[in-house]
Enzyme design. Structure first.
Site, short mmCIF file in Angstrom:
data_model
loop_
_atom_site.label_atom_id
_atom_site.label_comp_id
_atom_site.label_asym_id
_atom_site.label_seq_id
_atom_site.Cartn_x
_atom_site.Cartn_y
_atom_site.Cartn_z
N ARG A 1 0.81 -1.23 0.00
CA ARG A 1 0.00 0.00 0.00
C ARG A 1 0.83 1.27 0.00
NH1 ARG A 1 -3.46 -2.77 3.59
NH2 ARG A 1 -5.18 -3.65 2.42
N LYS B 1 3.22 11.91 -10.54
CA LYS B 1 2.40 11.00 -11.37
C LYS B 1 3.22 9.78 -11.71
CE LYS B 1 -0.50 14.13 -14.07
NZ LYS B 1 -0.83 14.44 -15.47
N GLU C 1 10.16 20.08 -23.80
CA GLU C 1 9.38 20.35 -22.58
C GLU C 1 9.81 21.69 -21.96
OE1 GLU C 1 6.89 18.45 -21.81
OE2 GLU C 1 7.36 16.51 -22.75
N LYS D 1 7.49 23.86 -13.22
CA LYS D 1 6.60 22.71 -13.04
C LYS D 1 6.18 22.60 -11.57
CE LYS D 1 5.37 18.03 -13.92
NZ LYS D 1 5.55 16.75 -14.55
N GLU E 1 -4.55 17.70 -10.76
CA GLU E 1 -4.97 18.08 -12.09
C GLU E 1 -6.45 18.38 -12.20
OE1 GLU E 1 -2.80 15.99 -15.07
OE2 GLU E 1 -4.13 16.67 -16.65
N ARG F 1 -3.00 22.67 -13.59
CA ARG F 1 -2.06 21.66 -14.07
C ARG F 1 -2.31 21.32 -15.55
NH1 ARG F 1 0.47 16.73 -10.45
NH2 ARG F 1 1.84 15.92 -12.05
N ASN G 1 -0.19 20.52 -20.09
CA ASN G 1 -0.51 19.70 -21.26
C ASN G 1 -0.42 20.48 -22.56
OD1 ASN G 1 -1.01 17.22 -20.02
ND2 ASN G 1 -3.04 17.89 -19.40
N HIS H 1 0.41 18.93 -25.88
CA HIS H 1 0.42 17.48 -25.68
C HIS H 1 -0.76 16.74 -26.30
CE1 HIS H 1 3.91 18.02 -23.27
NE2 HIS H 1 3.95 16.75 -22.93
N HIS I 1 0.13 13.74 -28.54
CA HIS I 1 -0.29 12.35 -28.29
C HIS I 1 -0.93 11.74 -29.53
CE1 HIS I 1 -0.39 13.12 -23.69
NE2 HIS I 1 0.78 12.68 -24.10
N HIS J 1 8.57 11.31 -28.12
CA HIS J 1 7.64 12.19 -27.42
C HIS J 1 8.00 13.67 -27.59
CE1 HIS J 1 4.82 13.58 -24.41
NE2 HIS J 1 5.81 14.17 -23.75
N1 LIG Z 1 5.16 11.08 -14.71
C1 LIG Z 1 5.17 12.15 -15.45
O1 LIG Z 1 4.73 13.22 -15.04
C2 LIG Z 1 5.72 12.06 -16.83
C3 LIG Z 1 5.93 13.23 -17.56
C4 LIG Z 1 6.50 13.12 -18.83
C5 LIG Z 1 6.84 11.87 -19.33
N2 LIG Z 1 6.62 10.75 -18.60
C6 LIG Z 1 6.96 9.42 -19.11
O2 LIG Z 1 8.36 9.36 -19.33
C7 LIG Z 1 8.62 8.34 -20.29
C8 LIG Z 1 9.69 8.80 -21.25
O3 LIG Z 1 10.87 9.07 -20.53
P1 LIG Z 1 12.29 9.19 -21.25
O4 LIG Z 1 12.17 10.02 -22.46
O5 LIG Z 1 13.25 9.56 -20.19
O6 LIG Z 1 12.52 7.72 -21.81
P2 LIG Z 1 13.31 6.43 -21.25
O7 LIG Z 1 13.18 6.31 -19.80
O8 LIG Z 1 12.85 5.31 -22.08
O9 LIG Z 1 14.81 6.77 -21.62
C9 LIG Z 1 15.21 6.85 -22.98
C10 LIG Z 1 16.42 5.96 -23.28
O10 LIG Z 1 17.59 6.56 -22.73
C11 LIG Z 1 18.31 5.62 -21.96
N3 LIG Z 1 19.02 6.39 -20.93
C12 LIG Z 1 18.50 6.91 -19.80
N4 LIG Z 1 19.43 7.63 -19.15
C13 LIG Z 1 20.56 7.56 -19.89
C14 LIG Z 1 21.86 8.14 -19.75
N5 LIG Z 1 22.15 8.97 -18.74
N6 LIG Z 1 22.78 7.86 -20.70
C15 LIG Z 1 22.47 7.06 -21.76
N7 LIG Z 1 21.26 6.51 -21.95
C16 LIG Z 1 20.32 6.76 -21.02
C17 LIG Z 1 17.27 4.67 -21.45
O11 LIG Z 1 17.82 3.42 -21.13
C18 LIG Z 1 16.32 4.58 -22.65
O12 LIG Z 1 16.82 3.64 -23.57
C19 LIG Z 1 7.29 8.04 -20.97
O13 LIG Z 1 6.85 6.78 -20.56
C20 LIG Z 1 6.37 9.12 -20.46
O14 LIG Z 1 5.03 8.70 -20.35
C21 LIG Z 1 6.07 10.83 -17.36
ZN LIG Z 2 5.62 15.66 -22.28
#
Ligand SMILES: NC(=O)c1ccc[n+]([C@@H]2O[C@H](COP(=O)([O-])OP(=O)(O)OC[C@H]3O[C@@H](n4cnc5c(N)ncnc54)[C@H](O)[C@@H]3O)[C@@H](O)[C@H]2O)c1
Ligand SMILES: [Zn+2]
Length: 379
Positions: free
Chosen positions: A133, A155, A197, A239, A249, A253, A257, A260, A264, A276
């Site tokens: 939990r 999130k 972003e 942020k 949200e 908040r 978006n 976005h 999307h 993205h």
């Molecule tokens: N929770 C939120 O508020 C929120 C906001 C925006 C995005 N997201 C989520 O984030 C995700 C995308 O995140 P991302 O773009 O970081 O992708 P990711 O986590 O897949 O990372 C991208 C690639 O980079 C590699 N990598 C990470 N750090 C590295 C480093 N220092 N050196 C070399 N390679 C490295 C990873 O292994 C991966 O292959 C999506 O799932 C999206 O939905 C969440």
């Molecule tokens: Zn985004």
């Protein structure tokens, strides 16, 4: 050390940003996490880098580095890894990680350390949110996107075959530790994706920050460390200010978006081949054009956004290969829609967003024709 406090319903956490801060990870975590048993969760790519980073620290210590350089190797009860990539952000991986923690007998005194990009943060955060939990967790973001966006705001969640982020929770981290030095190993395309972003943050909240990004585009592309540190710091401040006002949200908040909804749609239409951040850059341009056409935004805003997106090495056109009907179809199924209507948070000028009719209302309904013509306009 630049620290940004983020307030939420149950308290607050710090976002610490500094090149080299990873060296102090054990001490930084010991503050909010005390003597909890740490479970490090990372993907296999970041895991390899982590081993390199810790090896380099160990060697530096052997060479007589200062004793305050305690080294980033955490004393972890368990280290869990999964294959890098969005496909791993699934209920199946959540299940496997959770079961591994259960089988190791980890109790409520455990805490999760999410080391990696947004995929690790969302997934490991969701494991933490649901484990017995809920146990605390730390975000240690290693992509630009994760540092200035995903790791802040609480999130967490996973994707399902029907869409992204459909199962999740609000679970604020206990601390966020962002070391811009880790960004030097990111592949170019992944790195640049995060810059979109930051453009969004300037557009929705701070015209002078937007101007600073324009003026520093070259240094940002070169990953100049001071410039990068300022970028992360200012974006996190923006942020943090938004999510502190509206954790769940219900209102402002929604401004985060910006760009976005169309992004999307484009991502889904490309079956997620379009990164993205590239989709967000395109979405910001298209949504600014909509704001201009609806008479909400000052003329020229979309051109200004297009200019900085281009300067940051992100695409400003889809190349025409996009099936507009499929983008629209995806937008019509967006979970943020209300009564089947697509609503957008739209800018009125650099740094200022349009406030809707009702109290705390930051989105306006947009017609399908308007959306379609904005997507066509990206070709
Ligand atoms: N929770 C939120 O508020 C929120 C906001 C925006 C995005 N997201 C989520 O984030 C995700 C995308 O995140 P991302 O773009 O970081 O992708 P990711 O986590 O897949 O990372 C991208 C690639 O980079 C590699 N990598 C990470 N750090 C590295 C480093 N220092 N050196 C070399 N390679 C490295 C990873 O292994 C991966 O292959 C999506 O799932 C999206 O939905 C969440
Ligand atoms: Zn985004």
């Amino acid at each position: 050390m630049p620290v940004v406090p983020v307030h939420h319903a149950l308290g607050q956490y710090d976002v610490c940003v500094e090149p080299g801060i990873l060296l102090s990870l054990p001490e930084l975590l010991s503050g909010p996490l005390g003597k909890r048993k740490l479970v490090l969760i990372t993907d296999d790519v970041v895991g390899r880098y982590y081993d390199e980073w810790t090896r380099a620290t160990a060697e530096a210590r052997a060479l007589g580095a200062r004793s305050s350089d305690a080294g980033i190797r955490l004393r972890c009860e368990a280290r869990l890894t999964f294959p890098a990539g969005e496909a791993s952000k699934s209920r199946e991986t959540w299940l496997r990680l959770t079961d591994e923690m259960l089988s190791q007998g980890l109790d409520r005194h455990a805490a999760v350390v999410a080391l990696g990009g947004g995929v690790v943060g969302d997934l490991a955060g969701f494991v933490a949110a649901t484990y017995l939990r809920g146990v605390p967790y730390a975000q240690v973001p290693t992509t630009l996107l994760a540092m200035l966006d995903a790791s802040v705001g609480g999130k967490v969640g996973v994707d399902t075959p029907l869409g992204k982020n459909l199962v999740g929770a609000f679970h604020p981290p206990a601390i966020v530790v962002a070391d811009p030095l880790t960004l030097l190993s990111l592949p170019d395309r992944v790195y640049r994706s995060g810059l979109a972003e930051a453009v969004k943050h300037g557009l929705i909240a701070d015209a002078s920050y937007f101007g600073w990004i324009e003026a520093n585009a070259r240094k940002l592309l070169a990953r100049e460390l001071d410039t990068l540190t300022h970028l992360i710091h200012r974006s996190v401040e923006i942020k943090a200010a938004v999510v502190s006002q509206d954790e769940r949200e219900g209102g402002i908040r929604a401004t985060l978006n910006a760009g976005h909804t169309i992004a999307h749609g484009l991502e889904q239409e490309s079956r997620y081949r379009l990164p993205h951040g590239e989709a967000v850059g395109l979405g910001l341009i298209a949504e600014c054009r909509i704001a201009e056409r609806m008479g909400l935004a000052t003329a020229g805003l979309a051109e200004r956004v297009l200019g900085v997106v281009r300067a940051l090495g992100l695409p400003v056109r889809t190349g025409g290969s996009v099936q507009v009907a499929r983008v629209l179809e995806a937008m019509l199924h967006d979970k943020k829609n209300r009564e089947g209507q697509v609503r957008l948070a739209l800018p009125i000028a650099l740094g200022a967003m349009h406030e809707g009719e009702g109290e705390g209302e930051w989105t306006v309904p947009v017609t399908h024709e308007m959306l379609a013509s904005a997507v066509v306009g990206l070709a």
